[in-house]
Scaffold this motif. Structure first.
Motif, PDB file in Angstrom:
ATOM      1  N   ARG A 125       0.986  -1.206   0.112  1.00  0.00           N
ATOM      2  CA  ARG A 125      -0.208   0.251   0.166  1.00  0.00           C
ATOM      3  C   ARG A 125       1.030   1.182   0.131  1.00  0.00           C
ATOM      4  O   ARG A 125       1.507   1.372   0.800  1.00  0.00           O
ATOM      5  CB  ARG A 125      -0.920   0.232   1.241  1.00  0.00           C
ATOM      6  CG  ARG A 125      -2.160  -0.702   1.250  1.00  0.00           C
ATOM      7  CD  ARG A 125      -2.854  -0.792   2.522  1.00  0.00           C
ATOM      8  NE  ARG A 125      -3.917   0.314   2.318  1.00  0.00           N
ATOM      9  CZ  ARG A 125      -4.521   0.738   3.473  1.00  0.00           C
ATOM     10  NH1 ARG A 125      -4.356   0.457   4.888  1.00  0.00           N
ATOM     11  NH2 ARG A 125      -5.657   2.003   3.309  1.00  0.00           N
TER      12      ARG A 125
ATOM     13  N   ARG B 246       1.772  -1.260 -12.014  1.00  0.00           N
ATOM     14  CA  ARG B 246       0.758  -1.810 -11.490  1.00  0.00           C
ATOM     15  C   ARG B 246       0.581  -3.206 -11.492  1.00  0.00           C
ATOM     16  O   ARG B 246       1.226  -4.028 -12.185  1.00  0.00           O
ATOM     17  CB  ARG B 246      -0.375  -1.331 -12.361  1.00  0.00           C
ATOM     18  CG  ARG B 246      -0.917   0.055 -12.617  1.00  0.00           C
ATOM     19  CD  ARG B 246      -1.475   0.732 -11.411  1.00  0.00           C
ATOM     20  NE  ARG B 246      -1.783   2.038 -11.420  1.00  0.00           N
ATOM     21  CZ  ARG B 246      -2.753   2.787 -11.042  1.00  0.00           C
ATOM     22  NH1 ARG B 246      -3.588   2.080 -10.072  1.00  0.00           N
ATOM     23  NH2 ARG B 246      -3.111   3.951 -11.270  1.00  0.00           N
TER      24      ARG B 246
ATOM     25  N   SER C 219      -1.512  -1.698  -4.185  1.00  0.00           N
ATOM     26  CA  SER C 219      -2.826  -0.535  -3.868  1.00  0.00           C
ATOM     27  C   SER C 219      -2.105   0.984  -3.865  1.00  0.00           C
ATOM     28  O   SER C 219      -1.185   1.275  -2.779  1.00  0.00           O
ATOM     29  CB  SER C 219      -3.665  -0.734  -2.738  1.00  0.00           C
ATOM     30  OG  SER C 219      -4.669   0.130  -2.932  1.00  0.00           O
ATOM     31  N   TYR C 220      -2.470   1.683  -4.770  1.00  0.00           N
ATOM     32  CA  TYR C 220      -1.998   3.253  -4.688  1.00  0.00           C
ATOM     33  C   TYR C 220      -3.003   4.239  -4.003  1.00  0.00           C
ATOM     34  O   TYR C 220      -4.101   4.243  -4.224  1.00  0.00           O
ATOM     35  CB  TYR C 220      -1.632   3.713  -6.043  1.00  0.00           C
ATOM     36  CG  TYR C 220      -0.454   3.039  -6.402  1.00  0.00           C
ATOM     37  CD1 TYR C 220       0.744   3.563  -6.024  1.00  0.00           C
ATOM     38  CD2 TYR C 220      -0.419   2.037  -7.484  1.00  0.00           C
ATOM     39  CE1 TYR C 220       1.995   2.778  -6.538  1.00  0.00           C
ATOM     40  CE2 TYR C 220       0.882   1.458  -8.019  1.00  0.00           C
ATOM     41  CZ  TYR C 220       2.092   1.861  -7.495  1.00  0.00           C
ATOM     42  OH  TYR C 220       2.980   1.370  -7.945  1.00  0.00           O
TER      43      TYR C 220
ATOM     44  N   ASP D  58      -6.203   3.522  -6.280  1.00  0.00           N
ATOM     45  CA  ASP D  58      -7.171   2.644  -5.808  1.00  0.00           C
ATOM     46  C   ASP D  58      -7.852   2.950  -4.522  1.00  0.00           C
ATOM     47  O   ASP D  58      -8.942   2.245  -4.202  1.00  0.00           O
ATOM     48  CB  ASP D  58      -6.032   1.212  -5.505  1.00  0.00           C
ATOM     49  CG  ASP D  58      -5.456   0.823  -6.732  1.00  0.00           C
ATOM     50  OD1 ASP D  58      -5.968   0.366  -7.523  1.00  0.00           O
ATOM     51  OD2 ASP D  58      -4.081   0.919  -6.682  1.00  0.00           O
ATOM     52  N   GLU D  59      -7.230   3.834  -3.734  1.00  0.00           N
ATOM     53  CA  GLU D  59      -7.887   4.372  -2.689  1.00  0.00           C
ATOM     54  C   GLU D  59      -7.576   5.690  -2.681  1.00  0.00           C
ATOM     55  O   GLU D  59      -6.806   6.487  -2.996  1.00  0.00           O
ATOM     56  CB  GLU D  59      -6.958   3.795  -1.455  1.00  0.00           C
ATOM     57  CG  GLU D  59      -6.803   2.184  -1.560  1.00  0.00           C
ATOM     58  CD  GLU D  59      -6.086   1.878  -0.071  1.00  0.00           C
ATOM     59  OE1 GLU D  59      -6.303   2.332   0.822  1.00  0.00           O
ATOM     60  OE2 GLU D  59      -5.313   0.851  -0.294  1.00  0.00           O
TER      61      GLU D  59
ATOM     62  N   ARG E 113     -11.671   2.475  -2.029  1.00  0.00           N
ATOM     63  CA  ARG E 113     -11.640   2.411  -0.432  1.00  0.00           C
ATOM     64  C   ARG E 113     -11.381   3.694   0.082  1.00  0.00           C
ATOM     65  O   ARG E 113     -10.451   4.503  -0.713  1.00  0.00           O
ATOM     66  CB  ARG E 113     -10.359   1.538  -0.275  1.00  0.00           C
ATOM     67  CG  ARG E 113     -10.435   1.107   1.399  1.00  0.00           C
ATOM     68  CD  ARG E 113      -9.259   0.068   1.493  1.00  0.00           C
ATOM     69  NE  ARG E 113      -9.337  -0.509   2.883  1.00  0.00           N
ATOM     70  CZ  ARG E 113      -8.344  -0.842   3.537  1.00  0.00           C
ATOM     71  NH1 ARG E 113      -7.380  -1.108   3.188  1.00  0.00           N
ATOM     72  NH2 ARG E 113      -8.621  -1.035   5.125  1.00  0.00           N
TER      73      ARG E 113
END
Lengths: 312, 312
Positions: free
Chosen positions: A43, A70, A75-76, A95-96, A136
């Motif tokens: 992350r 990627r 998750s970025y 992603d978040e 997220r």
């Protein structure tokens, strides 16, 4: 410690670089992020989407996100403070999102131009849109352990803000010691207050401004935190104390966690290489200490002899 | 934390200066010690009595001890490693001696020229004579948390050495993380092992070599340690990693303890002045962070505004 478990959120590319005065080019940012991912970090808070006039270091957020590697399980996170930031984050394909609110009126007004009530309303709107887009959403409460303008911050007040964010659809709560004022007793007290209002995953963001950051991180894991922010190399200062240390360093945190029985899945040698890479570009010694001292136990016995000098 | 209580043993003048390459004159050493005592520190490890060829910084130990301020409630410790050191310590008029033994054969042989068995026998002889002369005797077990030559050190082995020292008349046991390898879990494990063999007061000596020193110190207090070593300004490096940090800093430790409900009786402003004094003479930035960040809560609200930059 009862079966502790936690993962690292690598924030060097965002909070680390954001607080460094040396501007880093897009190529080097992407290379730093690639090296962090190669070290096993899953992350990564890669960018923030804020006005480039206020944070020039993040002006190329879109270009960075277009070029980072990627893959599944990586998750970025993009940090945002308002709806305009969310528009950019969605377009850039994070992603978040990590949405910040701040625990005191003075800090909130000065930093975000909003009262706490306005910031919480804004969080609700942003969180709803982000979730609808499949992202997220983390709610970070800044200055949860103390405010540079107002001083002490009551845990009950932070807990009430957390409750509002949880009700508005946060997937994760992050409590930030923005100015590095807290100690483990504060971590336990604040965790207790927050646990009365939500069962959401708890993430902590510690600065080592007064040398309490690592103690706080270990205490957070012991009280059930599931994620800890840290920056590779410990890069990033403190905007309120220009000479002070900022984020805790990922490699030093991973060392302490490994020795405490918590496997973060990070390769310390690769991580120290990533830190050295960005350290060279910043042109200043890294706050991280593991790179200077080496891992323990050492891979080989290379200690120098210091005959006669009393140990201890 | 159940009624924690602990005091500081200030080791800056001994372990701090011993590991600094800049030689400090007697006048400045005495002034540093005077400033530390004025800040409220009541146990000061002022000198070591070792061969001046091996530790040139301590060659003027007698002259320093002849000039430090004396008053009730202020106790000076001299570190020694053998009978010759005790002779000098007695002549110089210290109040206490700190006698080091080392936890591994390789380190003991290289550093003190004795096997562990010889060092423990030597401790017994030295402790007997020191006590007969009315001095308080501390046994410090160096490398208790790890050895630069042999790696991991079993807690049961350290406990057995502690038992021997306790049987030989130690008044206090000090456990030293000479290379800064340990974490709070190690502190708890080692404390448990040592508590099985003695009820003597426990003192800890932590180095912040890998950024775990303050977490360890707070954990030690929580497990019942009565004394913690620290150096004003955090001066002193690590003889086994030339670029690494050494002792934890007294001011940063006092900040963390105060905020944890432990009153050390130290005036932080006066302590930071003492640290700044020796820092100027050493000509290098201090590892201590409180002097850069300032106390919290601040006496006055002087924080700079950082508009728009995301906190956290």
């Amino acid at each position: 410690m009862s079966s502790p478990n936690a993962h690292i959120v690598e924030v060097g590319p965002r909070d680390g670089l954001q607080n460094e005065s040396v501007l880093i080019g897009t190529d080097a940012k992407v290379a730093y992020i690639e090296a962090l991912a190669a070290a096993g970090l899953t992350r990564i808070e890669a960018v923030s989407f804020v006005h480039p006039r206020l944070v020039p270091q993040m002006a190329d957020a879109e270009q960075v996100m277009a070029r980072v590697p990627r893959r599944d399980g990586l998750s970025y996170i993009g940090l945002i403070v308002n709806a305009r930031g969310l528009d950019r984050a969605l377009h850039a394909g994070v992603d978040e999102v990590n949405v910040t609110v701040v625990a005191t009126e003075t800090f909130s007004l000065r930093n975000q131009g909003m009262t706490i009530a306005e910031a919480l309303d804004s969080f609700g709107a942003v969180a709803g849109r982000a979730r609808a887009a499949g992202l997220r959403v983390t709610a970070t409460v800044g200055a949860s352990f103390g405010c540079p303008f107002e001083g002490e911050v009551p845990p009950g007040h932070v807990a009430e803000m957390v409750r509002r964010c949880a009700d508005s659809g946060a997937d994760e709560i992050a409590l930030a010691d923005t100015i590095g004022a807290g100690v483990p007793a504060d971590v336990r007290r604040l965790t207790g207050a927050v646990r009365e209002v939500t069962g959401l995953p708890l993430r902590f963001h510690f600065h080592n401004t007064r040398n309490t950051g690592y103690a706080n991180a270990l205490a957070a894991v012991e009280t059930g935190a599931t994620a800890l922010d840290a920056s590779g190399g410990g890069i990033g200062g403190c905007p309120f104390a220009p000479a002070a240390t900022g984020n805790i360093a990922t490699e030093d945190l991973c060392y302490a966690l490994r020795r405490s029985g918590v496997d973060t899945g990070v390769d310390l040698d690769l991580l120290m290489s990533a830190a050295a890479y960005i350290g060279e570009r910043l042109g200043a010694p890294l706050p991280a200490l593991l790179g200077r001292a080496g891992d323990f136990p050492p891979a080989t016995t290379t200690a120098r002899t210091a005959p006669g000098r009393p140990p201890g």
